[in-house]
Scaffold this active site. Structure first.
Site, PDB file in Angstrom:
ATOM      1  N   ASN A  31      38.813 -46.775  45.999  1.00  0.00           N
ATOM      2  CA  ASN A  31      39.492 -48.082  45.983  1.00  0.00           C
ATOM      3  C   ASN A  31      40.756 -47.923  45.143  1.00  0.00           C
ATOM      4  OD1 ASN A  31      40.326 -50.722  45.630  1.00  0.00           O
ATOM      5  ND2 ASN A  31      38.644 -51.278  44.258  1.00  0.00           N
ATOM      6  N   LYS A  57      43.069 -50.058  44.680  1.00  0.00           N
ATOM      7  CA  LYS A  57      43.540 -51.332  44.104  1.00  0.00           C
ATOM      8  C   LYS A  57      45.044 -51.484  44.356  1.00  0.00           C
ATOM      9  CE  LYS A  57      39.977 -50.777  40.647  1.00  0.00           C
ATOM     10  NZ  LYS A  57      39.370 -51.299  39.463  1.00  0.00           N
ATOM     11  N   HIS A  86      34.931 -57.749  45.674  1.00  0.00           N
ATOM     12  CA  HIS A  86      35.135 -56.944  44.459  1.00  0.00           C
ATOM     13  C   HIS A  86      35.215 -57.887  43.259  1.00  0.00           C
ATOM     14  CE1 HIS A  86      36.952 -54.286  41.506  1.00  0.00           C
ATOM     15  NE2 HIS A  86      36.524 -53.278  42.251  1.00  0.00           N
ATOM     16  N   GLU A 109      37.083 -57.985  40.815  1.00  0.00           N
ATOM     17  CA  GLU A 109      38.435 -58.437  40.460  1.00  0.00           C
ATOM     18  C   GLU A 109      38.852 -59.612  41.346  1.00  0.00           C
ATOM     19  OE1 GLU A 109      40.264 -54.573  40.714  1.00  0.00           O
ATOM     20  OE2 GLU A 109      39.152 -53.965  38.918  1.00  0.00           O
ATOM     21  N   GLU A 127      28.412 -52.662  41.189  1.00  0.00           N
ATOM     22  CA  GLU A 127      29.479 -52.352  40.241  1.00  0.00           C
ATOM     23  C   GLU A 127      29.334 -53.239  39.000  1.00  0.00           C
ATOM     24  OE1 GLU A 127      32.991 -50.322  42.243  1.00  0.00           O
ATOM     25  OE2 GLU A 127      33.379 -52.456  42.327  1.00  0.00           O
ATOM     26  N   GLY A 161      36.648 -49.453  35.241  1.00  0.00           N
ATOM     27  CA  GLY A 161      37.917 -49.152  34.573  1.00  0.00           C
ATOM     28  C   GLY A 161      37.804 -48.997  33.065  1.00  0.00           C
ATOM     29  N   SER A 198      33.549 -46.406  36.711  1.00  0.00           N
ATOM     30  CA  SER A 198      33.894 -45.215  35.916  1.00  0.00           C
ATOM     31  C   SER A 198      33.241 -43.935  36.439  1.00  0.00           C
ATOM     32  CB  SER A 198      33.576 -45.446  34.434  1.00  0.00           C
ATOM     33  OG  SER A 198      34.388 -46.495  33.924  1.00  0.00           O
TER      34      SER A 198
END
Ligand code: PEP
Length: 253
Positions: free
Chosen positions: A11, A13, A98, A100, A168, A174, A212
Protein backbone atom coordinates in the site's frame (compact mmCIF):
# COMPACT_ATOMS: atom_id res chain seq x y z
CA UNK A 1 -5.65 -27.44 6.89
CA UNK A 2 -3.89 -27.26 3.52
CA UNK A 3 -1.83 -24.18 2.90
CA UNK A 4 -3.71 -21.25 1.42
CA UNK A 5 -2.15 -18.89 -1.11
CA UNK A 6 -0.17 -16.09 0.56
CA UNK A 7 -0.81 -12.56 -0.69
CA UNK A 8 1.98 -9.99 -0.39
CA UNK A 9 0.34 -6.61 -0.90
CA UNK A 10 1.93 -3.15 -0.91
CA UNK A 11 0.00 0.00 0.00
CA UNK A 12 1.89 3.04 -1.26
CA UNK A 13 -0.61 5.48 0.30
CA UNK A 14 -0.08 9.07 -0.95
CA UNK A 15 3.51 8.49 -2.05
CA UNK A 16 5.28 8.21 -5.38
CA UNK A 17 5.73 9.94 -8.72
CA UNK A 18 5.94 8.52 -12.25
CA UNK A 19 9.73 8.44 -11.87
CA UNK A 20 9.47 6.56 -8.56
CA UNK A 21 7.01 4.09 -10.10
CA UNK A 22 9.25 3.45 -13.11
CA UNK A 23 12.34 3.02 -10.93
CA UNK A 24 10.46 0.56 -8.69
CA UNK A 25 9.47 -1.56 -11.68
CA UNK A 26 13.04 -1.49 -13.08
CA UNK A 27 14.51 -2.56 -9.77
CA UNK A 28 11.88 -5.24 -9.13
CA UNK A 29 12.54 -6.51 -12.66
CA UNK A 30 16.22 -6.91 -11.78
CA UNK A 31 15.36 -8.69 -8.51
CA UNK A 32 12.61 -10.82 -10.08
CA UNK A 33 10.91 -12.45 -7.09
CA UNK A 34 10.02 -15.96 -8.30
CA UNK A 35 6.52 -16.50 -9.64
CA UNK A 36 4.48 -19.48 -8.53
CA UNK A 37 0.91 -20.54 -7.81
CA UNK A 38 1.07 -20.27 -3.99
CA UNK A 39 2.11 -16.65 -3.67
CA UNK A 40 0.49 -13.54 -5.14
CA UNK A 41 2.09 -10.11 -5.21
CA UNK A 42 0.13 -6.88 -5.42
CA UNK A 43 0.98 -3.18 -5.40
CA UNK A 44 -1.66 -0.53 -4.67
CA UNK A 45 -0.09 2.76 -5.77
CA UNK A 46 -1.84 6.13 -5.64
CA UNK A 47 -4.49 6.47 -8.34
CA UNK A 48 -2.25 8.78 -10.38
CA UNK A 49 0.25 5.93 -10.93
CA UNK A 50 -2.12 3.08 -11.77
CA UNK A 51 -2.01 3.84 -15.50
CA UNK A 52 1.77 4.11 -15.78
CA UNK A 53 2.57 1.13 -13.50
CA UNK A 54 -0.10 -1.39 -14.50
CA UNK A 55 1.58 -3.03 -17.52
CA UNK A 56 5.08 -3.03 -16.03
CA UNK A 57 3.95 -4.68 -12.82
CA UNK A 58 1.87 -7.26 -14.64
CA UNK A 59 4.85 -8.18 -16.82
CA UNK A 60 6.62 -9.08 -13.56
CA UNK A 61 3.68 -11.15 -12.31
CA UNK A 62 2.64 -8.45 -9.82
CA UNK A 63 -1.02 -7.43 -9.73
CA UNK A 64 -2.18 -3.86 -9.28
CA UNK A 65 -4.91 -2.45 -7.08
CA UNK A 66 -6.55 0.74 -5.85
CA UNK A 67 -6.45 2.16 -2.33
CA UNK A 68 -10.14 3.04 -2.16
CA UNK A 69 -13.25 3.18 -4.34
CA UNK A 70 -16.57 4.99 -4.27
CA UNK A 71 -19.81 3.06 -3.81
CA UNK A 72 -21.23 4.48 -7.04
CA UNK A 73 -19.92 3.64 -10.52
CA UNK A 74 -19.92 7.27 -11.71
CA UNK A 75 -21.46 10.64 -10.98
CA UNK A 76 -20.98 13.96 -9.24
CA UNK A 77 -18.45 12.85 -6.61
CA UNK A 78 -15.53 15.24 -6.96
CA UNK A 79 -12.18 13.69 -6.18
CA UNK A 80 -13.43 10.11 -5.94
CA UNK A 81 -12.54 7.04 -8.01
CA UNK A 82 -14.98 4.24 -8.77
CA UNK A 83 -14.58 0.49 -9.03
CA UNK A 84 -15.23 0.46 -12.80
CA UNK A 85 -12.49 3.10 -13.23
CA UNK A 86 -10.03 0.86 -11.36
CA UNK A 87 -11.07 -2.13 -13.48
CA UNK A 88 -10.60 -0.02 -16.62
CA UNK A 89 -6.92 0.36 -15.69
CA UNK A 90 -6.38 -3.32 -14.94
CA UNK A 91 -6.85 -3.38 -11.18
CA UNK A 92 -7.79 -6.72 -9.61
CA UNK A 93 -7.99 -5.58 -5.96
CA UNK A 94 -8.99 -2.52 -3.98
CA UNK A 95 -8.26 -1.71 -0.33
CA UNK A 96 -11.37 -0.61 1.56
CA UNK A 97 -11.74 0.64 5.12
CA UNK A 98 -8.06 1.35 5.75
CA UNK A 99 -7.78 2.88 9.23
CA UNK A 100 -6.47 6.11 7.72
CA UNK A 101 -9.68 6.45 5.69
CA UNK A 102 -11.81 5.48 8.67
CA UNK A 103 -10.02 8.10 10.83
CA UNK A 104 -9.34 10.91 8.35
CA UNK A 105 -12.43 10.59 6.15
CA UNK A 106 -14.85 9.36 8.79
CA UNK A 107 -15.62 6.11 6.99
CA UNK A 108 -18.01 3.88 8.94
CA UNK A 109 -18.31 0.10 8.89
CA UNK A 110 -21.52 0.48 6.88
CA UNK A 111 -19.76 2.58 4.22
CA UNK A 112 -16.86 0.13 4.12
CA UNK A 113 -19.29 -2.73 3.51
CA UNK A 114 -21.02 -0.74 0.74
CA UNK A 115 -17.63 -0.11 -0.89
CA UNK A 116 -16.74 -3.81 -0.63
CA UNK A 117 -20.03 -4.72 -2.30
CA UNK A 118 -19.48 -2.14 -5.07
CA UNK A 119 -16.01 -3.58 -5.65
CA UNK A 120 -17.29 -7.17 -5.82
CA UNK A 121 -20.00 -6.18 -8.25
CA UNK A 122 -17.44 -4.96 -10.80
CA UNK A 123 -15.06 -7.89 -10.29
CA UNK A 124 -12.57 -6.32 -7.88
CA UNK A 125 -11.52 -8.21 -4.77
CA UNK A 126 -11.84 -5.89 -1.78
CA UNK A 127 -9.15 -6.04 0.92
CA UNK A 128 -11.27 -5.13 3.93
CA UNK A 129 -9.18 -3.58 6.73
CA UNK A 130 -9.97 -3.95 10.42
CA UNK A 131 -8.01 -3.22 13.57
CA UNK A 132 -8.14 -1.73 17.03
CA UNK A 133 -6.56 1.40 18.51
CA UNK A 134 -3.96 1.20 21.27
CA UNK A 135 -6.50 2.48 23.81
CA UNK A 136 -8.95 -0.26 22.79
CA UNK A 137 -6.23 -2.93 23.11
CA UNK A 138 -5.13 -1.64 26.51
CA UNK A 139 -8.75 -1.68 27.66
CA UNK A 140 -9.00 -5.37 26.69
CA UNK A 141 -11.44 -4.59 23.89
CA UNK A 142 -9.35 -5.54 20.86
CA UNK A 143 -11.21 -8.77 20.08
CA UNK A 144 -14.69 -7.34 20.52
CA UNK A 145 -13.85 -4.27 18.42
CA UNK A 146 -12.45 -6.38 15.59
CA UNK A 147 -15.36 -8.86 15.78
CA UNK A 148 -17.78 -5.95 15.47
CA UNK A 149 -15.85 -4.53 12.50
CA UNK A 150 -15.98 -7.92 10.78
CA UNK A 151 -19.71 -8.25 11.49
CA UNK A 152 -20.46 -4.83 10.03
CA UNK A 153 -17.78 -4.22 7.36
CA UNK A 154 -17.72 -7.61 5.64
CA UNK A 155 -20.64 -8.35 3.31
CA UNK A 156 -22.62 -11.53 4.01
CA UNK A 157 -21.67 -14.70 2.21
CA UNK A 158 -18.78 -13.48 0.07
CA UNK A 159 -17.40 -16.36 -2.00
CA UNK A 160 -14.18 -17.47 -0.24
CA UNK A 161 -12.15 -16.70 -3.40
CA UNK A 162 -13.16 -13.03 -3.07
CA UNK A 163 -12.75 -12.75 0.69
CA UNK A 164 -9.66 -10.88 1.91
CA UNK A 165 -9.47 -9.22 5.33
CA UNK A 166 -6.39 -7.36 6.59
CA UNK A 167 -5.88 -7.21 10.35
CA UNK A 168 -4.05 -3.94 10.93
CA UNK A 169 -3.75 -2.90 14.57
CA UNK A 170 -3.74 0.88 14.27
CA UNK A 171 -0.94 1.30 16.79
CA UNK A 172 1.34 -0.85 14.61
CA UNK A 173 0.83 1.08 11.37
CA UNK A 174 3.81 3.24 10.43
CA UNK A 175 5.19 3.06 13.97
CA UNK A 176 7.94 0.47 13.48
CA UNK A 177 6.28 -1.56 16.24
CA UNK A 178 4.66 -4.70 14.81
CA UNK A 179 2.27 -6.77 16.93
CA UNK A 180 3.80 -9.81 18.64
CA UNK A 181 3.48 -13.19 16.97
CA UNK A 182 1.19 -14.36 19.78
CA UNK A 183 -1.09 -11.34 19.40
CA UNK A 184 -1.17 -11.74 15.62
CA UNK A 185 -2.00 -15.45 15.85
CA UNK A 186 -4.68 -14.90 18.49
CA UNK A 187 -6.41 -12.15 16.52
CA UNK A 188 -6.22 -14.09 13.26
CA UNK A 189 -7.97 -17.03 14.95
CA UNK A 190 -10.64 -14.63 16.20
CA UNK A 191 -11.07 -13.13 12.72
CA UNK A 192 -11.31 -16.54 11.06
CA UNK A 193 -13.97 -17.53 13.56
CA UNK A 194 -15.88 -14.27 12.99
CA UNK A 195 -15.64 -14.76 9.22
CA UNK A 196 -16.96 -18.29 9.45
CA UNK A 197 -19.95 -16.99 11.41
CA UNK A 198 -20.40 -14.20 8.87
CA UNK A 199 -19.74 -15.99 5.60
CA UNK A 200 -20.67 -19.59 6.26
CA UNK A 201 -17.63 -21.12 4.57
CA UNK A 202 -14.64 -18.80 5.01
CA UNK A 203 -12.01 -21.53 4.69
CA UNK A 204 -10.65 -20.30 1.36
CA UNK A 205 -10.63 -16.62 2.32
CA UNK A 206 -7.41 -14.84 3.19
CA UNK A 207 -6.58 -12.99 6.41
CA UNK A 208 -3.53 -10.73 6.07
CA UNK A 209 -1.52 -9.00 8.77
CA UNK A 210 -0.46 -5.36 8.37
CA UNK A 211 1.49 -3.05 10.63
CA UNK A 212 5.24 -2.37 10.38
CA UNK A 213 6.00 -5.48 8.32
CA UNK A 214 9.61 -5.26 7.14
CA UNK A 215 12.23 -7.64 5.71
CA UNK A 216 13.50 -8.18 9.27
CA UNK A 217 10.21 -9.49 10.73
CA UNK A 218 8.32 -10.75 7.66
CA UNK A 219 9.66 -14.33 7.73
CA UNK A 220 8.44 -15.07 11.26
CA UNK A 221 5.07 -13.37 10.73
CA UNK A 222 4.44 -15.05 7.39
CA UNK A 223 5.56 -18.42 8.73
CA UNK A 224 2.44 -18.48 10.93
CA UNK A 225 -0.03 -20.87 9.25
CA UNK A 226 -2.95 -18.69 10.25
CA UNK A 227 -1.46 -15.63 8.47
CA UNK A 228 -2.27 -15.63 4.76
CA UNK A 229 -0.11 -12.70 3.75
CA UNK A 230 0.83 -9.14 4.55
CA UNK A 231 -0.39 -5.64 3.80
CA UNK A 232 2.76 -3.53 3.75
CA UNK A 233 2.92 0.25 3.85
CA UNK A 234 6.30 1.96 4.14
CA UNK A 235 8.47 -1.04 3.23
CA UNK A 236 6.58 -1.65 -0.01
CA UNK A 237 7.96 1.57 -1.51
CA UNK A 238 11.43 0.06 -1.85
CA UNK A 239 11.64 -2.74 -4.43
CA UNK A 240 14.41 -4.44 -2.43
CA UNK A 241 12.27 -4.57 0.70
CA UNK A 242 9.12 -5.63 -1.14
CA UNK A 243 11.01 -8.42 -2.93
CA UNK A 244 12.72 -9.51 0.30
CA UNK A 245 9.36 -9.75 2.08
CA UNK A 246 7.81 -11.64 -0.85
CA UNK A 247 10.77 -14.02 -0.94
CA UNK A 248 10.16 -15.10 2.66
CA UNK A 249 7.20 -17.05 1.26
CA UNK A 250 7.61 -19.95 -1.14
CA UNK A 251 5.83 -19.34 -4.43
CA UNK A 252 5.26 -23.05 -4.81
CA UNK A 253 3.34 -25.60 -2.78
C1 PEP B 1 -0.54 0.18 6.08
O1 PEP B 1 -0.59 1.36 5.82
O2 PEP B 1 -1.44 -0.56 5.71
C2 PEP B 1 0.63 -0.32 6.82
C3 PEP B 1 0.57 -1.52 7.31
O3 PEP B 1 1.70 0.53 6.96
P1 PEP B 1 3.16 0.18 7.54
O4 PEP B 1 3.59 -1.14 6.92
O5 PEP B 1 4.03 1.31 7.11
O6 PEP B 1 3.03 0.05 9.01
Amino acid sequence: MSRRIKLIAGNWKMNGSRAVGAAFIDRLGALRPAAGPMRRMLICPPATLISSMSDGLKALGVMIGGQDCHVQASGAFTGDISGPMLRDFGCDYVIVGHSERRAVHGETDQLVQAKALAALEIGLIPIICVGETLAEREAGQAESIVRAQIAQSVPDRIAPANLVVAYEPIWAIGTGRAATLDDIAAMHHTIRDALTVKSGDAEGGLVLYGGSVKPGNAAEILALDIVDGALIGGASLAAEDFAAIANTVSANA
